[in-house]
Motif scaffolding. Structure first.
Motif, mmCIF file in Angstrom:
data_model
loop_
_atom_site.group_PDB
_atom_site.id
_atom_site.type_symbol
_atom_site.label_atom_id
_atom_site.label_comp_id
_atom_site.label_asym_id
_atom_site.label_seq_id
_atom_site.Cartn_x
_atom_site.Cartn_y
_atom_site.Cartn_z
ATOM 1 N N THR A 11 18.383 78.736 54.154
ATOM 2 C CA THR A 11 19.144 79.852 53.696
ATOM 3 C C THR A 11 19.887 80.134 52.491
ATOM 4 N N ALA A 12 20.421 81.025 52.051
ATOM 5 C CA ALA A 12 21.141 81.153 51.079
ATOM 6 C C ALA A 12 22.868 80.066 51.511
ATOM 7 N N PRO A 13 22.959 79.409 50.247
ATOM 8 C CA PRO A 13 22.606 79.403 48.857
ATOM 9 C C PRO A 13 21.271 78.774 48.942
ATOM 10 N N THR A 14 19.892 79.008 48.587
ATOM 11 C CA THR A 14 18.716 78.154 48.345
ATOM 12 C C THR A 14 17.605 78.608 47.174
ATOM 13 N N PHE A 15 17.189 77.277 46.672
ATOM 14 C CA PHE A 15 16.268 77.909 45.605
ATOM 15 C C PHE A 15 15.173 77.820 45.133
ATOM 16 N N VAL A 16 14.182 77.421 45.638
ATOM 17 C CA VAL A 16 12.680 77.103 46.045
ATOM 18 C C VAL A 16 12.115 76.699 45.481
ATOM 19 N N ASN A 17 11.968 75.731 44.128
ATOM 20 C CA ASN A 17 11.227 75.948 42.875
ATOM 21 C C ASN A 17 10.156 75.810 42.705
ATOM 22 N N ASP A 18 9.814 74.358 43.299
ATOM 23 C CA ASP A 18 8.780 74.185 42.487
ATOM 24 C C ASP A 18 7.914 73.154 43.783
ATOM 25 N N VAL A 19 6.656 72.578 43.520
ATOM 26 C CA VAL A 19 5.585 71.646 44.197
ATOM 27 C C VAL A 19 4.791 70.918 43.604
ATOM 28 N N VAL A 20 5.169 69.842 44.249
ATOM 29 C CA VAL A 20 3.798 68.690 43.814
ATOM 30 C C VAL A 20 3.069 68.539 45.171
ATOM 31 N N SER A 76 16.426 74.216 43.431
ATOM 32 C CA SER A 76 17.678 74.614 42.164
ATOM 33 C C SER A 76 19.290 74.046 42.603
ATOM 34 N N ASN A 77 19.113 75.022 44.160
ATOM 35 C CA ASN A 77 20.286 75.273 44.529
ATOM 36 C C ASN A 77 20.887 74.148 45.625
ATOM 37 N N ARG A 78 20.477 72.730 45.807
ATOM 38 C CA ARG A 78 20.377 71.752 47.061
ATOM 39 C C ARG A 78 20.573 70.544 45.882
ATOM 40 N N PRO A 79 20.885 69.374 46.520
ATOM 41 C CA PRO A 79 20.359 68.361 46.250
ATOM 42 C C PRO A 79 19.269 67.969 47.345
ATOM 43 N N VAL A 80 17.974 68.343 47.259
ATOM 44 C CA VAL A 80 17.803 67.666 48.502
ATOM 45 C C VAL A 80 16.303 68.073 48.012
ATOM 46 N N LEU A 81 14.519 67.685 48.402
ATOM 47 C CA LEU A 81 13.613 67.850 48.449
ATOM 48 C C LEU A 81 12.875 68.058 49.822
ATOM 49 N N TYR A 82 11.586 69.229 50.163
ATOM 50 C CA TYR A 82 11.353 69.352 51.446
ATOM 51 C C TYR A 82 10.128 69.035 51.549
ATOM 52 N N ARG A 83 10.048 68.280 52.376
ATOM 53 C CA ARG A 83 8.971 67.413 52.585
ATOM 54 C C ARG A 83 8.071 68.039 53.695
ATOM 55 N N LEU A 84 6.735 69.283 53.246
ATOM 56 C CA LEU A 84 5.321 69.129 53.812
ATOM 57 C C LEU A 84 4.645 67.960 54.680
ATOM 58 N N THR A 142 26.523 75.560 39.446
ATOM 59 C CA THR A 142 26.010 76.249 40.146
ATOM 60 C C THR A 142 24.731 76.364 39.080
ATOM 61 N N GLY A 143 24.493 76.382 38.461
ATOM 62 C CA GLY A 143 22.427 76.944 37.856
ATOM 63 C C GLY A 143 21.899 75.760 38.423
ATOM 64 N N VAL A 144 20.655 76.171 37.436
ATOM 65 C CA VAL A 144 19.363 75.783 37.818
ATOM 66 C C VAL A 144 19.455 74.137 37.873
ATOM 67 N N ASN A 145 19.692 73.362 39.292
ATOM 68 C CA ASN A 145 19.652 72.267 38.994
ATOM 69 C C ASN A 145 18.164 71.529 39.334
ATOM 70 N N LEU A 146 17.626 70.872 40.154
ATOM 71 C CA LEU A 146 16.478 70.178 40.420
ATOM 72 C C LEU A 146 15.326 71.131 40.072
ATOM 73 N N ASN A 147 13.846 70.813 39.914
ATOM 74 C CA ASN A 147 13.294 71.841 38.541
ATOM 75 C C ASN A 147 11.881 71.146 39.399
ATOM 76 N N THR A 175 20.169 71.468 34.120
ATOM 77 C CA THR A 175 21.392 71.312 33.294
ATOM 78 C C THR A 175 21.782 70.572 32.676
ATOM 79 N N THR A 176 21.230 69.179 32.829
ATOM 80 C CA THR A 176 21.378 67.986 31.616
ATOM 81 C C THR A 176 20.323 67.409 31.447
ATOM 82 N N GLY A 177 19.636 68.302 31.647
ATOM 83 C CA GLY A 177 18.045 67.655 30.955
ATOM 84 C C GLY A 177 17.547 66.325 31.173
ATOM 85 N N THR A 178 17.624 65.774 32.146
ATOM 86 C CA THR A 178 17.726 64.132 32.586
ATOM 87 C C THR A 178 16.174 64.139 33.665
#
Length: 310
Positions: A124-133, A144-152, A180-185, A202-205
């Motif tokens: 729940t907020a703050p969250t921004f589930v951004n991309d998937v592989v 993008s708002n949390r230093p985590v990955l979600y595994r399904l 507070t910008g877009v981190n993980l993408n 945010t860092t281009g890394t």
């Protein structure tokens, strides 16, 4: 070292990239259109391809638009959710995995009907589930708002887990959340399939992630920062990094482990207008123009642009 992740779409994506285009059915050009119009006001973000079809998600309404890349004709499938549809991937079973952005969720759709097969509330907020592989064993989502990955996890025959059947992987090591910008993408697997690679906007890394532990290390790419890094695409050992507001794609040759790489060039096109993500089809790469610098209105035009891969 954990066993290879065995990307489920690796063979499919490579085959899609190498497919020879048949004569176009639009405009009499002999090729599929290089620019495909989307519905006005659509606000696209993610793209996934399967054969000659592309699926695009709306960050405004959550609608999913299916388009025939040979003709440019398309239609919405299913019902809009009213929440974002961002990063997308299609699996070999014809299921579309959708990242839910600020809704903090993901859902899985039948690409034929648009029916929602399953949904998962990650956060729940703050969250921004951004991309998937997708791999053969699991789907991994960035936030993008949390230093985590979600595994399904995916069961035998690709079986989807129950609504609470996901895990949250905390990232450790070199990766640090910034502001507070877009981190993980964007997210892909490494060429050897043993780990994941993510880009921090945010860092281009680029970071390599051990999916078993969440441990991260910086991918060594001398002399280059992936400013505005967004969607990622891996084909073989070539990594394509979309740099949205720079209107370009960085082309990186990686080593097999994905620990280091070299930028071998960039791809741009005069039709780019802040492209966000990339998917292969019909021998080309397709990118939706998100037009972040253009105020969105119900009549704002949007498009998908095709470019040659390198």
């Amino acid at each position: 070292m954990n066993r290879p992740l065995r990307t489920a779409l690796g063979v499919v994506l490579s085959a899609a990239l190498l497919t020879t285009a048949a004569p176009a059915q639009a405009h009499g050009t002999g090729r599929p259109p290089a620019v495909i119009a989307l519905p006005d006001g659509f606000q696209p973000e993610g793209i996934a391809t399967a054969g000659q079809y592309a699926y695009l998600g709306s960050r405004a309404t959550g609608a999913i638009y299916r388009v025939d890349l040979r003709t440019g004709q398309g239609a919405t499938i299913g019902a809009p959710t009213g929440t974002p549809s961002l990063g997308l991937k299609v699996d070999p079973r014809g299921r579309l995995f959708v990242s839910g952005g600020t809704a903090g969720d993901a859902r899985v759709l039948d690409t034929r009907t648009g029916e929602v097969l399953a949904s998962y509330q990650f956060a729940t907020a703050p969250t921004f589930v951004n991309d998937v592989v997708l791999t053969r064993e699991a789907a991994y989502f960035t936030d993008s708002n949390r230093p985590v990955l979600y595994r399904l996890p995916l069961g035998r025959g690709g079986a989807l887990p129950p609504a609470d059947g996901f895990t949250t992987i905390a990232l450790t090591g070199a990766y640090e959340q910034v502001g507070t910008g877009v981190n993980l993408n964007g997210i892909v697997t490494t060429p050897d399939g043993r780990a994941l690679i993510v880009v921090q906007s945010t860092t281009g890394t680029l970071f390599r992630v051990d999916p078993a532990t969440g441990a991260t290390t910086v991918v060594d790419v001398p002399g280059y920062t992936f400013t505005n890094g967004d969607g990622l695409l891996l084909i073989g050992r070539t990594l394509y990094v979309v740099q949205n507001r720079l209107n370009q794609i960085a082309v990186v040759t990686l080593n097999r482990a994905g620990t280091a790489g070299t930028v071998t060039g960039t791809i741009t096109d005069p039709n780019f207008d802040v492209p966000t993500t990339v998917a292969p089809a019909l021998g080309r790469l397709y990118l939706p123009n998100a037009r972040f610098s253009t105020p969105p209105t119900p009549t704002t035009p949007y498009s998908v642009v095709a470019v040659r891969a390198r």
